[in-house]
Design an enzyme around this catalytic site. Structure first.
Site, PDB file in Angstrom:
ATOM      1  N   LYS A 198     -11.459  -0.210   0.257  1.00 20.63           N
ATOM      2  CA  LYS A 198     -11.635   1.166  -0.108  1.00 20.63           C
ATOM      3  C   LYS A 198     -11.177   1.574  -1.462  1.00 20.63           C
ATOM      4  O   LYS A 198     -10.350   0.932  -1.897  1.00 20.63           O
ATOM      5  CB  LYS A 198     -10.737   2.177   0.859  1.00 20.63           C
ATOM      6  CG  LYS A 198      -9.388   1.661   1.169  1.00 20.63           C
ATOM      7  CD  LYS A 198      -8.619   2.552   2.411  1.00 20.63           C
ATOM      8  CE  LYS A 198      -7.264   2.197   2.660  1.00 20.63           C
ATOM      9  NZ  LYS A 198      -6.972   0.844   3.405  1.00 20.63           N
TER      10      LYS A 198
ATOM     11  N   ASP B 174      -1.372   1.276  -3.741  1.00 25.93           N
ATOM     12  CA  ASP B 174      -2.071   0.188  -4.602  1.00 25.93           C
ATOM     13  C   ASP B 174      -3.672   0.838  -4.865  1.00 25.93           C
ATOM     14  O   ASP B 174      -4.381  -0.059  -4.868  1.00 25.93           O
ATOM     15  CB  ASP B 174      -2.373  -0.841  -3.243  1.00 25.93           C
ATOM     16  CG  ASP B 174      -2.907  -0.336  -2.078  1.00 25.93           C
ATOM     17  OD1 ASP B 174      -2.870   0.815  -1.604  1.00 25.93           O
ATOM     18  OD2 ASP B 174      -3.656  -1.266  -1.342  1.00 25.93           O
TER      19      ASP B 174
ATOM     20  N   SER C 284       0.907  -1.294  -0.323  1.00 29.70           N
ATOM     21  CA  SER C 284      -0.157   0.014   0.038  1.00 29.70           C
ATOM     22  C   SER C 284       0.803   1.343   0.158  1.00 29.70           C
ATOM     23  O   SER C 284       1.679   1.480  -0.867  1.00 29.70           O
ATOM     24  CB  SER C 284      -1.000   0.146   1.194  1.00 29.70           C
ATOM     25  OG  SER C 284      -1.843   0.997   1.124  1.00 29.70           O
ATOM     26  N   HIS C 285       0.934   1.895   1.062  1.00 30.03           N
ATOM     27  CA  HIS C 285       1.281   3.339   1.178  1.00 30.03           C
ATOM     28  C   HIS C 285       2.917   3.231   1.662  1.00 30.03           C
ATOM     29  O   HIS C 285       3.519   4.232   1.591  1.00 30.03           O
ATOM     30  CB  HIS C 285       0.678   4.056   2.000  1.00 30.03           C
ATOM     31  CG  HIS C 285       0.414   3.728   3.405  1.00 30.03           C
ATOM     32  ND1 HIS C 285      -0.246   2.535   3.881  1.00 30.03           N
ATOM     33  CD2 HIS C 285       1.021   3.794   4.551  1.00 30.03           C
ATOM     34  CE1 HIS C 285      -0.011   2.407   4.943  1.00 30.03           C
ATOM     35  NE2 HIS C 285       0.545   3.212   5.449  1.00 30.03           N
TER      36      HIS C 285
ATOM     37  N   ASP D 270      -6.004   2.486  -3.057  1.00 31.95           N
ATOM     38  CA  ASP D 270      -7.159   2.525  -2.218  1.00 31.95           C
ATOM     39  C   ASP D 270      -7.420   3.732  -1.495  1.00 31.95           C
ATOM     40  O   ASP D 270      -8.487   3.890  -1.013  1.00 31.95           O
ATOM     41  CB  ASP D 270      -7.372   1.077  -1.433  1.00 31.95           C
ATOM     42  CG  ASP D 270      -6.213   1.047  -0.669  1.00 31.95           C
ATOM     43  OD1 ASP D 270      -5.227   1.773  -0.705  1.00 31.95           O
ATOM     44  OD2 ASP D 270      -6.172  -0.023   0.196  1.00 31.95           O
ATOM     45  N   ARG D 271      -6.447   4.509  -1.400  1.00 32.86           N
ATOM     46  CA  ARG D 271      -6.477   5.872  -0.672  1.00 32.86           C
ATOM     47  C   ARG D 271      -6.656   6.901  -1.415  1.00 32.86           C
ATOM     48  O   ARG D 271      -6.364   6.754  -2.627  1.00 32.86           O
ATOM     49  CB  ARG D 271      -5.331   6.043   0.303  1.00 32.86           C
ATOM     50  CG  ARG D 271      -5.343   4.879   1.508  1.00 32.86           C
ATOM     51  CD  ARG D 271      -3.986   5.309   2.111  1.00 32.86           C
ATOM     52  NE  ARG D 271      -3.742   4.376   3.075  1.00 32.86           N
ATOM     53  CZ  ARG D 271      -3.117   4.485   4.292  1.00 32.86           C
ATOM     54  NH1 ARG D 271      -2.613   5.813   4.737  1.00 32.86           N
ATOM     55  NH2 ARG D 271      -2.980   3.441   5.284  1.00 32.86           N
TER      56      ARG D 271
HETATM   57  C1  VG1 Z   1      -3.517   2.038   8.535  1.00 34.25           C
HETATM   58  C2  VG1 Z   1      -4.682   2.731   8.314  1.00 34.25           C
HETATM   59  C3  VG1 Z   1      -5.850   2.220   8.398  1.00 34.25           C
HETATM   60  C4  VG1 Z   1      -5.895   1.469   6.995  1.00 34.25           C
HETATM   61  C5  VG1 Z   1      -4.729   0.706   6.770  1.00 34.25           C
HETATM   62  C6  VG1 Z   1      -4.581   0.063   5.319  1.00 34.25           C
HETATM   63  O1  VG1 Z   1      -3.350   0.934   9.461  1.00 34.25           O
HETATM   64  O2  VG1 Z   1      -4.547   3.476   9.913  1.00 34.25           O
HETATM   65  O3  VG1 Z   1      -6.913   2.856   8.756  1.00 34.25           O
HETATM   66  O4  VG1 Z   1      -6.782   0.694   6.756  1.00 34.25           O
HETATM   67  O5  VG1 Z   1      -3.553   1.454   7.105  1.00 34.25           O
HETATM   68  O6  VG1 Z   1      -4.604   0.957   4.498  1.00 34.25           O
HETATM   69  P1  VG1 Z   1      -2.721   1.032  10.543  1.00 34.25           P
HETATM   70  O7  VG1 Z   1      -2.940  -0.170  11.225  1.00 34.25           O
HETATM   71  O8  VG1 Z   1      -1.254   1.355  10.214  1.00 34.25           O
HETATM   72  O9  VG1 Z   1      -2.975   2.240  11.498  1.00 34.25           O
HETATM   73  V1  VG1 Z   1      -3.499   0.588   3.056  1.00 34.25           V
HETATM   74  O10 VG1 Z   1      -4.284   1.712   2.162  1.00 34.25           O
HETATM   75  O11 VG1 Z   1      -2.104   0.715   3.636  1.00 34.25           O
HETATM   76  O12 VG1 Z   1      -3.792  -0.964   2.601  1.00 34.25           O
HETATM   77 CO    CO Z   2      -3.305   1.610   0.324  1.00 30.92          CO
END
Ligand code: VG1
Ligand code: CO
Length: 542
Positions: free
Chosen positions: A375, A278, A112-113, A280-281
């Protein structure tokens, strides 16, 4: 030929908030991917002959992992895999493809990010047949299996050419290399008024979409510049790169600062938007007006009926616990329920499947709806475009009107990254130990009303998830929430969420950090963040 390979367990193959995430060199160890994928398959039943969807965000190691997953899916007895061309499928597109083709499930390769590249992060996530992330029941089973695994099965067939669309075969399994954009773009055209958005762009509406050299580039180009007629160059950083150009593909005010600065300048386009690694954000910034993700959820919920796919109205809203209460006020006015879930999209799946919620969101820049079970960054951007086209107002006008109608939830998140894990655990344990004594205490001019550790009772399947974040509520309606991240790969990340509701429209123009200054001070002193972690200030403020 299918081979059975002996292996021994690896420590720590525990899926977090969103799948298993580790540094690339960890995933590159012999048997590491294989052990986890076999643990996934061993936790599932009755998939023989079924379809599995495979795709990733294109980051470093994506292609290698996909070849392994294909060969293991063949060995496990899947009948068909659908894999995105080039190994590409954004997370929401993977969810869309799973649903549309009625697949058994999917394997999404993404961190993801998190940054990518040879020393960056990688991740693997299993999604179930509804297109959404596996619920805890399954992720727990995968982790348990990973602790005892002794062998995995894999085909020794040659690699598939991922760059050629069409059919191939591995053992008895069909491999269908598909266009990663087509199914997703078709779904978006059903949900939104593309004609009205086309007219908006034709009328000179200007936009900059920053794909952050991540997976959304091809999707945004095809839809925004292709179907909707936005001028070429609207999408920037539109080529997915294995290392995201060396940046964090995280669309927040720190990592998308260039975009933010542009939108605050006198050269600002009407709308600035970005998506993460990825896809979704989402980040939404109007000319001179940043929209916090929590506000964006509330504003989307209040205006969703303007989009054709939602014209009958929404059944309910769901937000993660740390997300601000702005959406709750919209739900109240609409006479629908706003559900409060733990952090992570996997908790929305049951509510969406049961038709209890239509629109969901998280403060971490995630917004989506019942159209898929993830998302969806581009969906949120298209929803905003649809709203702007229908209301014929600017982002700032819509935001100000919303606040005037519902009140404003000042909101910020402070992240302390790569903190020593033992120190972070100690901090949380200490807070949990003090919960009972906090009510009634005066802190920095405010009084604690109550404090607890959030637990979620899923209204659909009755499952209970505990220890999802410490909440401290104050008598004036403000709140501070503490939790540890479940997506990081180095040390611990302490997330502190701070919120205050302001009903008075005359007080809606304050700078956020200034408006929350007293709560911010309490957020640091209450758990003695500096004493316990050595950090006097957060690394990231969003
Ligand atoms: C983070 C965010 C959460 C989100 C998750 C996956 O998780 O706070 O809201 O659903 O990332 O997002 P955490 O446990 O680090 O707070 V993604 O776009 O990284 O799949
Ligand atoms: Co993501």
């Amino acid at each position: 030929m299918i081979r059975t390979v002996a292996t021994t367990p690896f420590d720590g193959q525990k899926p977090g908030t969103s799948g298993l995430r580790k540094k690339v060199p960890v995933f590159q160890q012999p048997h590491y991917v294989e052990n986890f994928v076999q643990s996934v398959f061993d936790s599932l039943e009755n998939y023989e002959g079924e379809t599995l969807v495979i795709g990733g965000d294109g980051r470093y190691f994506n292609r290698e992992a996909i070849q392994t997953v294909i060969k293991m899916a063949a060995a496990a007895g899947f009948g068909r895999v659908l894999v995105g061309k080039g190994g590409i499928l954004s997370t929401p597109a993977a969810s869309c493809v799973i649903r549309k083709h009625e697949a058994f499930g999917g394997i999404v390769l993404s961190a993801s990010h998190n940054p990518g590249g040879p020393h960056g992060d990688f991740g693997i996530k299993y999604n179930i047949g509804n297109g959404g992330p596996a619920p805890e029941r399954i992720t727990d089973a995968i982790f348990e299996r990973s602790k005892t695994i002794a062998a995995y099965k894999i085909s020794d067939a040659d690699d598939i050419d991922l760059d050629v669309q069409g059919l191939a075969r591995v053992e008895d399994m069909v491999v269908d290399v598909i266009d990663p954009v087509e199914d997703y773009a078709e779904l978006m055209a059903q949900l939104f008024d593309f004609g009205a958005i086309r007219d908006l762009f034709a009328g000179g509406f200007s936009m900059r979409f920053d794909a952050m050299s991540a997976v959304t580039g091809p999707y945004a180009k095809a839809i925004l510049e292709g179907e909707l007629g936005a001028p070429e160059g609207t999408v920037v950083h539109g080529e997915p790169l294995p290392d995201f150009g060396g940046h964090h593909p995280d669309p927040n005010l720190v990592h998308a600062k260039d975009l933010y600065d542009l939108l605050m300048s006198d050269r600002a386009p009407d709308l600035g938007a970005a998506s993460d690694g990825d896809g979704d954000r989402n980040l939404i910034i109007g000319r001179g007006q940043f929209v916090t993700p929590s506000d964006s959820l509330a504003m989307i919920a209040a205006n969703a009926h303007l989009a054709p796919g939602y014209k009958a109205g929404i059944a309910g809203i769901a937000r993660s616990m740390p997300t601000s209460g702005a959406a709750d006020r919209v739900a109240e006015k609409l006479g629908i329920t706003c559900y409060e879930t733990p952090t992570g999209w996997k908790f929305f799946g049951n509510l969406l499947d049961a038709g209890l919620a239509t629109v969901c969101g998280e403060e971490s820049a995630g917004t989506g709806s019942s159209h898929v079970r993830e998302k969806d960054g581009l969906w949120a951007v298209l929803m905003w475009l649809n709203i702007l086209a229908a209301r014929k107002q600017s982002v700032v006008e819509i935001v100000r009107e919303h606040w005037a109608t519902y009140g404003r939830n000042y909101y910020t998140r402070h992240d302390y990254e790569e903190v020593d894990s033992a120190a972070a655990d100690g901090l949380m344990a200490d807070l949990r130990g003090r919960l009972d004594g906090l009510a009634g205490q005066a802190l920095g001019g405010l009084t604690v009303e109550k404090a607890d550790d959030f637990a979620y009772h899923d209204p659909v399947d009755g499952s209970v998830t505990t220890k999802q974040g410490v909440r401290v509520f104050f008598t004036d309606g403000s709140r501070i929430v503490y939790r540890l991240s479940g997506t990081g790969t180095a040390g611990a990340t302490l997330r502190v969420y701070i919120e205050r509701f302001e009903p008075d429209a005359g007080k809606h123009e304050l700078e956020t950090q200034a408006a929350l200054a007293d709560l911010i001070a309490i957020s640091r002193s209450l758990p003695d963040i500096e004493g316990r972690t050595g950090r006097s200030a957060p690394d990231v403020v969003t």
